[in-house]
Design an enzyme around this catalytic site. Structure first.
Site, mmCIF file in Angstrom:
data_model
loop_
_atom_site.group_PDB
_atom_site.id
_atom_site.type_symbol
_atom_site.label_atom_id
_atom_site.label_comp_id
_atom_site.label_asym_id
_atom_site.label_seq_id
_atom_site.Cartn_x
_atom_site.Cartn_y
_atom_site.Cartn_z
ATOM 1 N N CYS A 2 -25.152 64.697 17.243
ATOM 2 C CA CYS A 2 -25.023 64.093 18.553
ATOM 3 C C CYS A 2 -23.896 64.797 19.309
ATOM 4 O O CYS A 2 -22.895 65.193 18.720
ATOM 5 C CB CYS A 2 -24.714 62.590 18.539
ATOM 6 S SG CYS A 2 -25.942 61.613 17.671
ATOM 7 N N ARG A 27 -26.593 69.996 19.341
ATOM 8 C CA ARG A 27 -26.192 68.974 18.372
ATOM 9 C C ARG A 27 -27.247 67.887 18.180
ATOM 10 O O ARG A 27 -27.062 66.984 17.362
ATOM 11 C CB ARG A 27 -24.876 68.317 18.811
ATOM 12 C CG ARG A 27 -23.756 69.310 18.985
ATOM 13 C CD ARG A 27 -22.508 68.626 19.490
ATOM 14 N NE ARG A 27 -21.949 67.783 18.467
ATOM 15 C CZ ARG A 27 -21.091 68.194 17.547
ATOM 16 N NH1 ARG A 27 -20.681 69.426 17.550
ATOM 17 N NH2 ARG A 27 -20.639 67.373 16.639
ATOM 18 N N TRP A 74 -28.967 62.898 17.987
ATOM 19 C CA TRP A 74 -29.725 63.221 16.774
ATOM 20 C C TRP A 74 -29.766 61.922 15.984
ATOM 21 O O TRP A 74 -28.742 61.422 15.531
ATOM 22 C CB TRP A 74 -29.029 64.323 15.977
ATOM 23 C CG TRP A 74 -29.817 64.756 14.782
ATOM 24 C CD1 TRP A 74 -30.863 65.633 14.774
ATOM 25 C CD2 TRP A 74 -29.621 64.344 13.423
ATOM 26 N NE1 TRP A 74 -31.333 65.783 13.489
ATOM 27 C CE2 TRP A 74 -30.594 65.007 12.639
ATOM 28 C CE3 TRP A 74 -28.731 63.482 12.795
ATOM 29 C CZ2 TRP A 74 -30.700 64.833 11.271
ATOM 30 C CZ3 TRP A 74 -28.834 63.307 11.422
ATOM 31 C CH2 TRP A 74 -29.816 63.979 10.673
ATOM 32 N N ASN A 98 -20.980 59.680 17.943
ATOM 33 C CA ASN A 98 -21.500 60.717 17.056
ATOM 34 C C ASN A 98 -21.025 60.370 15.653
ATOM 35 O O ASN A 98 -19.873 59.987 15.475
ATOM 36 C CB ASN A 98 -20.915 62.062 17.541
ATOM 37 C CG ASN A 98 -20.929 63.133 16.478
ATOM 38 O OD1 ASN A 98 -21.836 63.195 15.655
ATOM 39 N ND2 ASN A 98 -19.923 63.984 16.489
ATOM 40 N N GLY A 99 -21.928 60.478 14.655
ATOM 41 C CA GLY A 99 -21.518 60.169 13.286
ATOM 42 C C GLY A 99 -22.099 58.834 12.845
ATOM 43 O O GLY A 99 -23.070 58.353 13.424
ATOM 44 N N GLU A 479 -34.182 81.967 1.873
ATOM 45 C CA GLU A 479 -33.948 81.935 3.322
ATOM 46 C C GLU A 479 -35.267 82.073 4.095
ATOM 47 O O GLU A 479 -35.494 81.387 5.097
ATOM 48 C CB GLU A 479 -32.956 83.045 3.689
ATOM 49 C CG GLU A 479 -32.728 83.284 5.173
ATOM 50 C CD GLU A 479 -32.117 82.109 5.910
ATOM 51 O OE1 GLU A 479 -31.870 81.069 5.300
ATOM 52 O OE2 GLU A 479 -31.926 82.228 7.131
ATOM 53 N N LYS A 483 -36.617 79.315 6.732
ATOM 54 C CA LYS A 483 -36.913 79.654 8.134
ATOM 55 C C LYS A 483 -38.329 79.206 8.488
ATOM 56 O O LYS A 483 -38.556 78.597 9.521
ATOM 57 C CB LYS A 483 -36.810 81.162 8.396
ATOM 58 C CG LYS A 483 -35.461 81.780 8.417
ATOM 59 C CD LYS A 483 -34.624 81.465 9.623
ATOM 60 C CE LYS A 483 -33.771 80.250 9.347
ATOM 61 N NZ LYS A 483 -32.402 80.482 8.980
ATOM 62 N N GLU A 486 -38.769 75.246 8.561
ATOM 63 C CA GLU A 486 -38.052 74.469 9.573
ATOM 64 C C GLU A 486 -38.598 74.678 10.980
ATOM 65 O O GLU A 486 -38.488 73.793 11.821
ATOM 66 C CB GLU A 486 -36.548 74.702 9.517
ATOM 67 C CG GLU A 486 -36.088 76.056 9.953
ATOM 68 C CD GLU A 486 -34.585 76.228 9.851
ATOM 69 O OE1 GLU A 486 -33.851 75.250 10.002
ATOM 70 O OE2 GLU A 486 -34.143 77.369 9.612
ATOM 71 N N HIS A 502 -42.360 79.465 -14.876
ATOM 72 C CA HIS A 502 -41.895 78.227 -15.520
ATOM 73 C C HIS A 502 -42.363 76.983 -14.763
ATOM 74 O O HIS A 502 -41.800 75.910 -14.941
ATOM 75 C CB HIS A 502 -40.367 78.237 -15.637
ATOM 76 C CG HIS A 502 -39.863 79.342 -16.513
ATOM 77 N ND1 HIS A 502 -40.046 79.355 -17.879
ATOM 78 C CD2 HIS A 502 -39.219 80.498 -16.213
ATOM 79 C CE1 HIS A 502 -39.517 80.453 -18.391
ATOM 80 N NE2 HIS A 502 -39.014 81.170 -17.394
ATOM 81 N N LYS A 602 -28.376 71.729 15.494
ATOM 82 C CA LYS A 602 -27.667 72.960 15.128
ATOM 83 C C LYS A 602 -26.413 72.684 14.317
ATOM 84 O O LYS A 602 -26.029 73.482 13.480
ATOM 85 C CB LYS A 602 -27.319 73.706 16.422
ATOM 86 C CG LYS A 602 -26.664 75.043 16.236
ATOM 87 C CD LYS A 602 -27.687 76.099 15.885
ATOM 88 C CE LYS A 602 -27.059 77.426 15.542
ATOM 89 N NZ LYS A 602 -27.829 78.109 14.507
HETATM 90 C C1 F6R Z 1 -31.150 76.798 8.925
HETATM 91 C C2 F6R Z 1 -29.827 76.427 9.405
HETATM 92 C C3 F6R Z 1 -29.097 75.380 8.660
HETATM 93 C C4 F6R Z 1 -27.590 75.657 8.691
HETATM 94 C C5 F6R Z 1 -26.830 74.513 8.009
HETATM 95 C C6 F6R Z 1 -25.354 74.799 7.945
HETATM 96 O O1 F6R Z 1 -31.717 77.798 9.720
HETATM 97 O O2 F6R Z 1 -29.369 76.931 10.403
HETATM 98 O O3 F6R Z 1 -29.551 75.275 7.352
HETATM 99 O O4 F6R Z 1 -27.349 76.865 8.026
HETATM 100 O O5 F6R Z 1 -27.041 73.327 8.723
HETATM 101 O O6 F6R Z 1 -24.822 74.980 9.214
HETATM 102 P P1 F6R Z 1 -23.432 75.683 9.418
HETATM 103 O O7 F6R Z 1 -23.582 77.099 8.964
HETATM 104 O O8 F6R Z 1 -23.146 75.573 10.876
HETATM 105 O O9 F6R Z 1 -22.455 74.941 8.579
#
Ligand code: F6R
Length: 607
Positions: A2, A27, A74, A98-99, A479, A483, A486, A502, A602
């Site tokens: 948020c 956010r 969020w 927020n939180g 990774e 990607k 998500e 396994h 983000k």
């Molecule tokens: C995936 C992604 C998230 C962040 C994770 C940590 O594409 O971006 O998995 O890597 O939320 O975020 P930071 O690096 O900002 O702590």
């Protein structure tokens, strides 16, 4: 998560708040809302969905006032609908938050028993009711905060506006970030300094547990039940410029294409381009005495850490463990004296990583922050900072920050390895020169992305996709899967190629796409065997490799993407690019929002 903002200004508050909220939309974008106070009247506008939906509401029903609070959500407690959109109002009090207020259920029951009527399913609303109860009982806003703050548990930040108080805002911070901005006859609050950058550069960062009373003439900060404290003002260096998408369709596409520059800038921040010498950041300066490195991170940053472990062990000869921040913080790991924890985070705000950093410190570790945002909470709390120079990243799916983290980690491993005598001058030069060759190879891959289009089309229509890799390619497989899932919502899993037999091999059936990350390195032959096992069971193999790999295995794959030749140590940086492109192009094919995928944000500032 948020984003929250507050404005006490001489100008109309709504345009200022909307601009700040645009900077905070990373956010969360489940709903948005603003409230202003004029005289005795609190008015609010809210809308489910992205900020653009709130903008439409405001165009139909404008909101006057020079004092206001705003929010982009969020969702944690309660679905992302209108009734749960902030600001939440009880009586004379409006709150954006927020939180999480962890004891909200107990507080809600207590308030309900006294007759309070709740409008939403949020935890936030209890704060509005608690403050309103105190103020209705005759307390001043400051007295009300002093009584309410000790009653709240959790990790949160909030801002309060009160009917009849046009020159007053209350703000509080416990773990979640909050910055206060000091203007000329104005006061502001925002989740970060970037949100406030066009308004002011004069920032007071609240510390954990602080709460503040803001007026246009100044700000007073308190802790606990009202003890005044001094917090110093600093001049923020963050840029007010709104970064655009240029000619790209999405921020994610732009950020993928930013990578040659992001990698080069980060590399040169770690290694002097003239001399090839590397400098070690504070907590690692005495390289010989570093007993162990513990990497703490979440999501993509965690995968950067997994890659770094190979480098730190093999190039620097240092014991290294990589921990999911959310798990580490609740364990009692046994860490050696002289150990260093590295908290890795693009945003520098992930609450799990921040909490893990604090936990590592209580376990006697020095803490280094590897972050992309210089004034972030993690950067401010660490003993030393190593900055990635990726530039602001807006796409929710991390791309350039990841390859910048990899670059910084490899630079660090080289510097540590040399300082500890684990590698000699010749090996150091070889590795530095390999790193310097990465940006041009990444640029070469980005010159022609058409190769990925038809493969991405197939992935966008798949039900399940597997990604396999061994050694340094294993984290890139993880990774790649993250990607894809998500931003396309296609189920994808990354596995260590050797682990497939396994269990996960049971998932392979006719035409299940399996992306294999396999530069021709020391792990290649073993990965080739795993690829044969996939093929034998009808899986559709998409092989990411180099010319030698294609010569050796091309016939055995359904699709081969040939990447430029590169030293095996730096290959993970280059091989990140095709997995990002596949995910991005698959999202475009599918029509999902690559920049703001559902349910995500983000910067994850809840636990
Ligand atoms: C995936 C992604 C998230 C962040 C994770 C940590 O594409 O971006 O998995 O890597 O939320 O975020 P930071 O690096 O900002 O702590």
């Amino acid at each position: 998560m948020c984003g929250i903002v507050g404005v006490l200004s001489g100008e109309p508050a709504v345009p200022l708040m909307m601009d700040a909220l645009r900077r905070l939309e990373y956010r969360g974008y489940d709903s948005a809302g603003v409230a202003t106070v004029t005289g005795d009247t609190l008015s609010r506008r809210r809308a489910p969905g992205k900020l653009s939906a709130l903008q439409e509401v405001l165009e139909r029903e404008p909101l006057k006032g020079v004092s206001g609070i705003g929010h982009t959500r969020w969702a944690t407690h309660g679905p992302p609908n209108l009734e749960n959109a902030h600001p939440h109002v009880a009586g004379r009090v409006a709150v954006v938050h927020n939180g999480i207020i962890e004891n909200h259920a107990v507080l809600r029951a207590e308030l309900k028993a006294e007759g309070a009527v709740f409008e939403s399913a949020t935890d936030t609303e209890v704060v509005a009711h608690l403050l309103d109860r105190e103020i209705s009982g005759g307390a001043t806003p400051q007295e009300a905060m002093a009584r309410v703050m000790p009653r709240l548990t959790g990790a949160f930040a909030f801002v309060v506006l009160i009917a009849g108080e046009e020159d007053l805002m209350l703000a509080a911070r416990r773990a979640s970030p909050l910055a206060i901005g000091i203007g000329d006859g104005a006061a502001y609050v925002g989740s970060d300094a970037v949100a406030l950058a066009p308004l002011t550069r004069r920032i007071v960062y609240l510390q954990d547990g602080d709460w503040a009373v803001l007026r246009r003439s100044g700000v007073s900060v308190f802790i606990g039940d009202g003890t005044p404290v001094e917090r110093t003002e600093q001049v923020s260096t963050v840029s007010a410029a709104m970064v655009g998408k240029g000619n790209f369709r999405h921020f994610m596409e732009k950020e993928i294409h930013d990578q040659p520059e992001a990698i080069a800038h980060t590399l040169h921040a770690v290694i002097d381009p003239g001399t090839g010498e590397a400098t070690l950041p504070g907590p690692l300066a005495d390289a010989a005495s570093v007993a162990k490195i513990t990497i703490l991170a979440a999501g993509t940053s965690f995968y950067a850490g997994l890659t770094a472990r190979y480098w730190l062990e093999s190039i620097a000869g240092i014991a290294c463990e990589v921990e999911l921040a959310s798990e580490f913080r609740d364990r009692k790991p046994v860490l050696p004296a002289g150990g260093v924890a590295i908290a890795v985070s693009q945003s520098g705000e992930s609450l799990d990583t921040l909490m893990a950093l604090r936990h590592a410190r209580t376990l006697g570790q020095k803490v280094l922050a590897l972050v992309n945002v210089p004034e972030s909470t993690i950067a401010r709390e660490a003993d030393g900072v190593l900055l990635t120079r990726a530039g602001p990243e807006f796409g929710v799916a991390s791309t350039k920050a990841f390859t910048a983290q990899l670059t910084a980690f490899l630079g660090l491993a080289i510097a540590l390895g040399f300082a500890r005598g684990h590698i000699d001058e010749a090996e150091k030069r070889r590795l530095v020169s390999a790193l310097e060759g990465v940006p041009s190879r990444v640029a070469a891959v980005l010159k022609d992305v058409s190769r990925y289009q038809s493969i991405a089309h197939g992935l966008s229509r798949a039900r399940d996709v597997l990604y396999l890799g061994r050694g340094l390619s294993y984290p890139i497989a993880l990774e790649g899967a993250l990607k894809l899932k998500e931003i396309t919502y296609v189920h994808a899993e990354g596995y260590a190629a050797g682990e497939m037999k396994h269990g996960p091999i049971a998932l392979i059936e006719d035409n299940v796409p399996v992306v294999i990350v396999a530069p021709s390195d020391g792990w290649f032959d073993k990965t080739a065997s795993n690829m044969a096992e996939v093929r034998a069971r009808g899986g559709r193999v998409i092989l990411l490799t180099d010319a030698a790999g294609a010569r050796a295995l091309g016939e055995a794959a359904d699709e081969v993407v040939v990447l430029p030749d590169i030293a095996p140590e730096v290959a993970p940086i280059l091989y990140s690019i095709p997995v990002q492109l596949l995910a991005y192009l698959a999202a475009v094919e599918k029509g999902t929002d690559a920049d703001q995928p559902r349910n995500l944000a983000k910067s994850v500032t809840v636990e």
